[in-house]
Write a protein that holds these residues in place. Sequence first.
Motif, PDB file in Angstrom:
ATOM      1  N   ILE A 137      33.942 -91.591  27.994  1.00 47.71           N
ATOM      2  CA  ILE A 137      33.231 -91.188  26.778  1.00 47.71           C
ATOM      3  C   ILE A 137      34.092 -91.475  25.548  1.00 47.71           C
ATOM      4  N   ASP A 138      33.467 -92.006  24.511  1.00 48.76           N
ATOM      5  CA  ASP A 138      34.143 -92.281  23.245  1.00 48.76           C
ATOM      6  C   ASP A 138      34.666 -90.967  22.654  1.00 48.76           C
ATOM      7  N   LYS A 139      35.882 -91.022  22.061  1.00 47.91           N
ATOM      8  CA  LYS A 139      36.535 -89.810  21.548  1.00 47.91           C
ATOM      9  C   LYS A 139      35.697 -89.123  20.466  1.00 47.91           C
ATOM     10  N   TYR A 140      35.082 -89.933  19.594  1.00 47.37           N
ATOM     11  CA  TYR A 140      34.260 -89.367  18.516  1.00 47.37           C
ATOM     12  C   TYR A 140      32.983 -88.736  19.080  1.00 47.37           C
ATOM     13  N   ASN A 141      32.360 -89.416  20.057  1.00 50.50           N
ATOM     14  CA  ASN A 141      31.162 -88.848  20.700  1.00 50.50           C
ATOM     15  C   ASN A 141      31.483 -87.537  21.412  1.00 50.50           C
ATOM     16  N   LEU A 142      32.680 -87.479  22.017  1.00 51.29           N
ATOM     17  CA  LEU A 142      33.112 -86.238  22.678  1.00 51.29           C
ATOM     18  C   LEU A 142      33.233 -85.114  21.647  1.00 51.29           C
ATOM     19  N   ALA A 143      33.794 -85.456  20.478  1.00 49.87           N
ATOM     20  CA  ALA A 143      33.939 -84.457  19.408  1.00 49.87           C
ATOM     21  C   ALA A 143      32.566 -83.956  18.952  1.00 49.87           C
ATOM     22  N   GLN A 144      31.595 -84.884  18.839  1.00 45.95           N
ATOM     23  CA  GLN A 144      30.241 -84.481  18.435  1.00 45.95           C
ATOM     24  C   GLN A 144      29.602 -83.559  19.483  1.00 45.95           C
ATOM     25  N   CYS A 145      29.865 -83.857  20.762  1.00 46.35           N
ATOM     26  CA  CYS A 145      29.373 -82.993  21.847  1.00 46.35           C
ATOM     27  C   CYS A 145      29.997 -81.601  21.760  1.00 46.35           C
ATOM     28  N   LYS A 146      31.309 -81.568  21.476  1.00 48.85           N
ATOM     29  CA  LYS A 146      32.009 -80.271  21.372  1.00 48.85           C
ATOM     30  C   LYS A 146      31.460 -79.448  20.209  1.00 48.85           C
ATOM     31  N   GLU A 170      38.804 -79.823  15.171  1.00 45.34           N
ATOM     32  CA  GLU A 170      39.587 -79.797  13.928  1.00 45.34           C
ATOM     33  C   GLU A 170      40.989 -80.383  14.164  1.00 45.34           C
ATOM     34  N   LYS A 171      41.584 -80.042  15.298  1.00 46.40           N
ATOM     35  CA  LYS A 171      42.935 -80.521  15.626  1.00 46.40           C
ATOM     36  C   LYS A 171      42.948 -82.021  15.890  1.00 46.40           C
ATOM     37  N   ASP A 172      41.925 -82.521  16.592  1.00 50.02           N
ATOM     38  CA  ASP A 172      41.884 -83.943  16.972  1.00 50.02           C
ATOM     39  C   ASP A 172      41.474 -84.858  15.817  1.00 50.02           C
ATOM     40  N   PHE A 173      40.766 -84.313  14.816  1.00 51.56           N
ATOM     41  CA  PHE A 173      40.268 -85.147  13.700  1.00 51.56           C
ATOM     42  C   PHE A 173      40.610 -84.494  12.349  1.00 51.56           C
ATOM     43  N   GLN A 174      41.901 -84.263  12.139  1.00 54.56           N
ATOM     44  CA  GLN A 174      42.333 -83.498  10.956  1.00 54.56           C
ATOM     45  C   GLN A 174      41.926 -84.134   9.631  1.00 54.56           C
ATOM     46  N   GLU A 175      41.998 -85.461   9.531  1.00 58.66           N
ATOM     47  CA  GLU A 175      41.697 -86.136   8.251  1.00 58.66           C
ATOM     48  C   GLU A 175      40.331 -86.822   8.261  1.00 58.66           C
ATOM     49  N   HIS A 176      39.479 -86.426   9.180  1.00 66.79           N
ATOM     50  CA  HIS A 176      38.165 -87.054   9.335  1.00 66.79           C
ATOM     51  C   HIS A 176      37.082 -86.040   8.940  1.00 66.79           C
ATOM     52  N   ASP A 181      34.305 -80.664   8.965  1.00 64.30           N
ATOM     53  CA  ASP A 181      33.088 -79.932   9.321  1.00 64.30           C
ATOM     54  C   ASP A 181      33.425 -78.807  10.309  1.00 64.30           C
ATOM     55  N   ALA A 182      34.300 -79.121  11.276  1.00 64.27           N
ATOM     56  CA  ALA A 182      34.731 -78.111  12.254  1.00 64.27           C
ATOM     57  C   ALA A 182      35.454 -76.961  11.543  1.00 64.27           C
ATOM     58  N   LYS A 183      36.304 -77.316  10.583  1.00 60.83           N
ATOM     59  CA  LYS A 183      37.044 -76.294   9.811  1.00 60.83           C
ATOM     60  C   LYS A 183      36.077 -75.402   9.027  1.00 60.83           C
ATOM     61  N   LEU A 184      35.027 -76.015   8.460  1.00 56.71           N
ATOM     62  CA  LEU A 184      34.012 -75.259   7.718  1.00 56.71           C
ATOM     63  C   LEU A 184      33.304 -74.268   8.641  1.00 56.71           C
ATOM     64  N   ARG A 185      33.002 -74.709   9.849  1.00 58.66           N
ATOM     65  CA  ARG A 185      32.296 -73.822  10.786  1.00 58.66           C
ATOM     66  C   ARG A 185      33.203 -72.689  11.263  1.00 58.66           C
ATOM     67  N   ILE A 186      34.507 -72.974  11.367  1.00 54.31           N
ATOM     68  CA  ILE A 186      35.473 -71.910  11.701  1.00 54.31           C
ATOM     69  C   ILE A 186      35.509 -70.880  10.567  1.00 54.31           C
ATOM     70  N   ALA A 187      35.512 -71.378   9.323  1.00 55.27           N
ATOM     71  CA  ALA A 187      35.508 -70.487   8.153  1.00 55.27           C
ATOM     72  C   ALA A 187      34.249 -69.622   8.151  1.00 55.27           C
ATOM     73  N   LYS A 188      33.114 -70.228   8.554  1.00 53.38           N
ATOM     74  CA  LYS A 188      31.857 -69.477   8.597  1.00 53.38           C
ATOM     75  C   LYS A 188      31.930 -68.351   9.637  1.00 53.38           C
ATOM     76  N   ILE A 189      32.570 -68.630  10.780  1.00 54.09           N
ATOM     77  CA  ILE A 189      32.710 -67.595  11.809  1.00 54.09           C
ATOM     78  C   ILE A 189      33.547 -66.438  11.264  1.00 54.09           C
ATOM     79  N   SER A 190      34.647 -66.776  10.555  1.00 53.62           N
ATOM     80  CA  SER A 190      35.482 -65.727   9.935  1.00 53.62           C
ATOM     81  C   SER A 190      34.643 -64.904   8.957  1.00 53.62           C
ATOM     82  N   TYR A 191      33.797 -65.596   8.204  1.00 49.92           N
ATOM     83  CA  TYR A 191      32.900 -64.932   7.250  1.00 49.92           C
ATOM     84  C   TYR A 191      31.915 -64.017   7.986  1.00 49.92           C
ATOM     85  N   TYR A 192      31.279 -64.541   9.058  1.00 51.07           N
ATOM     86  CA  TYR A 192      30.320 -63.731   9.826  1.00 51.07           C
ATOM     87  C   TYR A 192      30.962 -62.445  10.332  1.00 51.07           C
TER      88      TYR A 192
END
Length: 288
Positions: A137-146, A170-176, A181-192
Motif C-alpha cells: 500500500i502507498d504510504k500516503y494512501n495508508l495515511a488517508q486510511c488511518k 501527524e508524525k509521518d507527514f509533519q510538513e504535509h 489536518d491530523a494535527k487539527l483533528r487532534i486539537a479538536k479532540i482536546s477541545y471536545y
Amino acid sequence: FMQNHQFEMAFVQAKALDRRTNSDGQGVYDLAEVFVDQEYFELAEKAYNYVISKGKNSSLFIDANIKRLSSLTKSILSKDDDISILDNLYRNIIADLGKNRNTVPLLFNYAHFKAFYLHDLTSAELLLQDAMGISGIDKYNLAQCKMEYADVLLLQGNIWQSMLYYSQVEKDFQEHPIGHDAKLRIAKISYYQGDFQWAQAQLGVLKASTSKLIANNAMKLSLLITDNYNLDTTAVPMRTFANADLLYYQQKYDDAILKYDSVLIAFPGHSLSDEIYMRKASIYLQNN
C-alpha cells in the motif's frame, strides 16, 4: 470554452481532440476534475464514463471509476436522492476491480460513505482494516486510511484510539497538509474534552499552515475558544458546549440539542448563545 464556462462545449471539443490524437483520455479526465469542482456533477460523470469506455487496459481506468463514484455521491447527496443505490454501485465496482493497492482510495471512500451516510460503523471499520492490511500500500494512501479509521473510531466514542491514529499520521507527514489536518483533528479532540489551553497551543501552530482551508479552520476554532472561554469565570458552559459539539460530530443530534439547550437555560445571555442557535439551525437543516 472553459474560460467562458461553456463546459458542455469544452467536453465535446476535448473528446474530439482525444479521438483525433488517439490519446488515453487524460485531457477529458482532467476536465472532469474541473467539472466536479464547479459542481457540474452530471457532466463530470459523462466525462469519467468516456475515460472508462477506453477499457481496462487504460492507465486511467481504475482512477476514473473511483472519481466517477465520488462525483456521483456528491450529485446524489446534493439532490437528496436515495443513497442506497450508491451502496450497490460501490459493492459492484469493488467486486469488479478487487481489493488491491490500486483500489485503496475506492475502499476508504466507501468506508466514509458507510460511516457518515449509512451510519454503518462496523462495516466501515472492517473495510478500512482490509485496506490498511493490503501489501504494498502507498504510504500516503495508508495515511488517508488511518485518518478515515480515526474518524470512525471517534464516531464510535473510542477517543484515545482515534487520537493514536491521528498522531501516527501527524508524525509521518509533519510538513504535509495531511499531517496538518491530523494535527487539527487532534486539537479538536482536546477541545471536545475541554482541554482548551492544549487545543489553543495546537491551533496556534496550524494558523500558519500552507493549506488555506486548514489554517482557516484552525483560526475559526481558536476564535471560538478565545471569544467564549474566560479563565476568570466558570468553564462549565464552554465545556458543555464542546461536549455537545462532539455529540453533533457523532451525529447524535437529539443528545447534542439537549446539551446546547442546557447551556441556554443554565447560563442565559452567555456569549455562546449565538453559536448554539447556529448549531441548532444546522442540525434542523440536516434533518430537513
